[in-house]
Design a protein around this motif. Structure first.
Motif, short mmCIF file in Angstrom:
data_model
loop_
_atom_site.label_atom_id
_atom_site.label_comp_id
_atom_site.label_asym_id
_atom_site.label_seq_id
_atom_site.Cartn_x
_atom_site.Cartn_y
_atom_site.Cartn_z
N THR A 274 -32.31 -8.81 -7.93
CA THR A 274 -32.75 -8.06 -9.10
C THR A 274 -32.06 -6.68 -9.08
O THR A 274 -31.37 -6.32 -8.11
N GLU A 275 -32.26 -5.91 -10.14
CA GLU A 275 -31.70 -4.56 -10.19
C GLU A 275 -32.23 -3.70 -9.05
O GLU A 275 -31.51 -2.88 -8.50
N SER A 276 -33.49 -3.86 -8.70
CA SER A 276 -34.06 -3.08 -7.60
C SER A 276 -33.41 -3.44 -6.27
O SER A 276 -33.26 -2.58 -5.40
N ASP A 277 -33.01 -4.69 -6.11
CA ASP A 277 -32.30 -5.09 -4.89
C ASP A 277 -30.96 -4.36 -4.80
O ASP A 277 -30.56 -3.90 -3.73
N LEU A 278 -30.25 -4.28 -5.93
CA LEU A 278 -28.93 -3.66 -5.94
C LEU A 278 -28.98 -2.18 -5.62
O LEU A 278 -27.99 -1.59 -5.19
N ALA A 279 -30.14 -1.56 -5.81
CA ALA A 279 -30.28 -0.13 -5.53
C ALA A 279 -30.42 0.17 -4.04
O ALA A 279 -30.30 1.32 -3.62
N LYS A 280 -30.62 -0.86 -3.23
CA LYS A 280 -30.85 -0.66 -1.80
C LYS A 280 -29.52 -0.63 -1.04
O LYS A 280 -29.21 -1.54 -0.26
N ILE A 281 -28.74 0.41 -1.28
CA ILE A 281 -27.40 0.48 -0.69
C ILE A 281 -27.32 1.50 0.44
O ILE A 281 -26.26 2.04 0.74
N ASP A 282 -28.45 1.76 1.07
CA ASP A 282 -28.51 2.68 2.21
C ASP A 282 -29.43 2.07 3.25
O ASP A 282 -30.43 1.44 2.91
N ILE A 283 -29.11 2.27 4.52
CA ILE A 283 -29.93 1.70 5.59
C ILE A 283 -31.37 2.16 5.51
O ILE A 283 -32.30 1.42 5.89
N LYS A 284 -31.61 3.36 4.96
CA LYS A 284 -32.97 3.89 4.87
C LYS A 284 -33.85 3.05 3.94
O LYS A 284 -35.08 3.14 4.01
N ALA A 285 -33.23 2.23 3.09
CA ALA A 285 -34.01 1.35 2.22
C ALA A 285 -34.67 0.23 3.02
O ALA A 285 -35.62 -0.40 2.55
N TYR A 286 -34.17 0.02 4.25
CA TYR A 286 -34.68 -1.05 5.10
C TYR A 286 -35.38 -0.53 6.35
O TYR A 286 -36.23 -1.21 6.92
N ASP A 287 -35.02 0.68 6.78
CA ASP A 287 -35.70 1.33 7.91
C ASP A 287 -35.48 2.83 7.82
O ASP A 287 -34.34 3.31 7.90
N ASN A 288 -36.56 3.56 7.66
CA ASN A 288 -36.47 5.02 7.51
C ASN A 288 -35.87 5.71 8.72
O ASN A 288 -35.29 6.79 8.62
N GLY A 289 -36.02 5.10 9.89
CA GLY A 289 -35.49 5.69 11.10
C GLY A 289 -34.03 5.37 11.35
O GLY A 289 -33.47 5.75 12.37
N LYS A 290 -33.41 4.67 10.38
CA LYS A 290 -32.00 4.28 10.48
C LYS A 290 -31.71 3.47 11.74
O LYS A 290 -30.65 3.60 12.36
N ASN A 291 -32.67 2.63 12.13
CA ASN A 291 -32.48 1.73 13.26
C ASN A 291 -31.87 0.44 12.73
O ASN A 291 -32.50 -0.30 11.98
N TYR A 292 -30.62 0.18 13.12
CA TYR A 292 -29.90 -0.97 12.56
C TYR A 292 -30.54 -2.30 12.94
O TYR A 292 -30.55 -3.24 12.13
N SER A 293 -31.09 -2.41 14.14
CA SER A 293 -31.72 -3.65 14.55
C SER A 293 -32.94 -3.95 13.69
O SER A 293 -33.16 -5.09 13.25
N LYS A 294 -33.76 -2.92 13.45
CA LYS A 294 -34.94 -3.10 12.60
C LYS A 294 -34.53 -3.40 11.16
O LYS A 294 -35.11 -4.26 10.49
N ALA A 295 -33.51 -2.69 10.68
CA ALA A 295 -33.04 -2.91 9.31
C ALA A 295 -32.49 -4.32 9.15
O ALA A 295 -32.73 -4.99 8.13
N ALA A 296 -31.76 -4.80 10.15
CA ALA A 296 -31.21 -6.15 10.09
C ALA A 296 -32.31 -7.20 10.01
O ALA A 296 -32.21 -8.18 9.26
N SER A 297 -33.38 -6.99 10.76
CA SER A 297 -34.51 -7.93 10.74
C SER A 297 -35.17 -7.95 9.37
O SER A 297 -35.56 -9.01 8.86
N VAL A 298 -35.31 -6.77 8.76
CA VAL A 298 -35.91 -6.68 7.43
C VAL A 298 -35.05 -7.41 6.39
O VAL A 298 -35.55 -8.17 5.56
N ILE A 299 -33.74 -7.17 6.44
CA ILE A 299 -32.83 -7.81 5.49
C ILE A 299 -32.85 -9.32 5.66
O ILE A 299 -32.88 -10.08 4.69
N ALA A 300 -32.85 -9.79 6.92
CA ALA A 300 -32.86 -11.23 7.18
C ALA A 300 -34.13 -11.88 6.65
O ALA A 300 -34.12 -13.03 6.20
N LYS A 301 -35.24 -11.13 6.70
CA LYS A 301 -36.52 -11.65 6.20
C LYS A 301 -36.57 -11.63 4.68
O LYS A 301 -37.02 -12.59 4.04
N ASP A 302 -36.08 -10.54 4.08
CA ASP A 302 -36.13 -10.40 2.62
C ASP A 302 -35.07 -11.23 1.91
O ASP A 302 -35.27 -11.67 0.77
N TYR A 303 -33.93 -11.42 2.58
CA TYR A 303 -32.82 -12.17 1.99
C TYR A 303 -32.35 -13.23 2.99
O TYR A 303 -31.28 -13.11 3.59
#
Length: 221
Positions: free
Chosen positions: A25-54
């Motif tokens: 969706t358009e809201s998905d396309l707006a998530k072009i920063d790691i902070k959209a997936y983890d505020n602490g900019k932890n890539y491992s946590k962000a990767a897990s969130v992305i894998a779950k959501d997509y």
């Protein structure tokens, strides 16, 4: 920027297998920063969130689909805008658009997004991404797939410099691994995902007429 260096390579299999992939969706396309997936900019946590959501589609592909609808243009006009965007964006001497079928309304390429992950050791990861565009009257479907990681290792006292190709599905967050590889896999996956979103956004803007990165021609010359 990563996407500015996106390089299309020859792809010998023009069919893209998409098994019930999630449509963005358009809201998905707006998530072009790691902070959209983890505020602490932890890539491992962000990767897990992305894998779950997509998650991977049923065929195990990391597919992103976005559909542009209600375009106030003919199929011919949409094709011209899409083709112009590819020409303007992928204008390197080594760039290749593998399939460009105007009649079918399909353009396919496979590209390399360089250094989606790098290390102080000199190693780095390039991400091979497929992009497909299907055009109909007033509608466009944009598909991207993260297909492969191409990892470069510099020479050391143990081995000469070399490259290794990894299937993203066999890397973290889809497969457990050691902490060092988990860190590099996570960064490669997050940045590859964001690169796909960025490409889709810019292509959408070019199609509907909001992009300045196109070649426009008028009769007033």
């Amino acid at each position: 920027m990563i996407m500015k260096k996106f390089i299309l390579f020859l792809f010998f299999m023009p069919l893209v297998m998409v098994g019930n992939a999630q449509v963005l969706t358009e809201s998905d396309l707006a998530k072009i920063d790691i902070k959209a997936y983890d505020n602490g900019k932890n890539y491992s946590k962000a990767a897990s969130v992305i894998a779950k959501d997509y998650p991977p589609d049923k065929d195990g592909n990391l597919t992103r689909i976005f559909i542009v609808e209600n375009i106030n243009k003919t199929k011919e006009q949409i094709y011209i805008a899409t083709n112009n965007w590819f020409i303007s964006t992928f204008n390197d001497a080594n760039s290749v658009i593998q399939l460009n079928d105007k009649e079918a309304g399909t353009i396919i390429g496979v590209g390399l997004v360089p250094k989606v992950e790098s290390s102080w050791t000199g190693s780095y990861t390039d991400s091979r991404i497929l992009v497909r565009v299907d055009i109909k009257e007033n509608r466009v479907r944009i598909i991207t797939q993260i297909q492969e990681y191409d990892v470069f290792f510099p020479s050391s006292q143990y081995s000469p410099s070399h490259r290794v190709k990894w299937d993203p599905i066999e890397c973290y967050p889809f497969t457990k691994t050691n902490n060092v590889k988990k860190k590099s896999d996570s960064k490669a996956f997050v940045n590859s995902h964001i690169a796909c979103l960025g490409m889709i956004s810019r292509l959408r803007d070019a199609i509907i007429g909001n992009s300045t990165n196109t070649i426009e021609a008028t009769d007033n010359w």
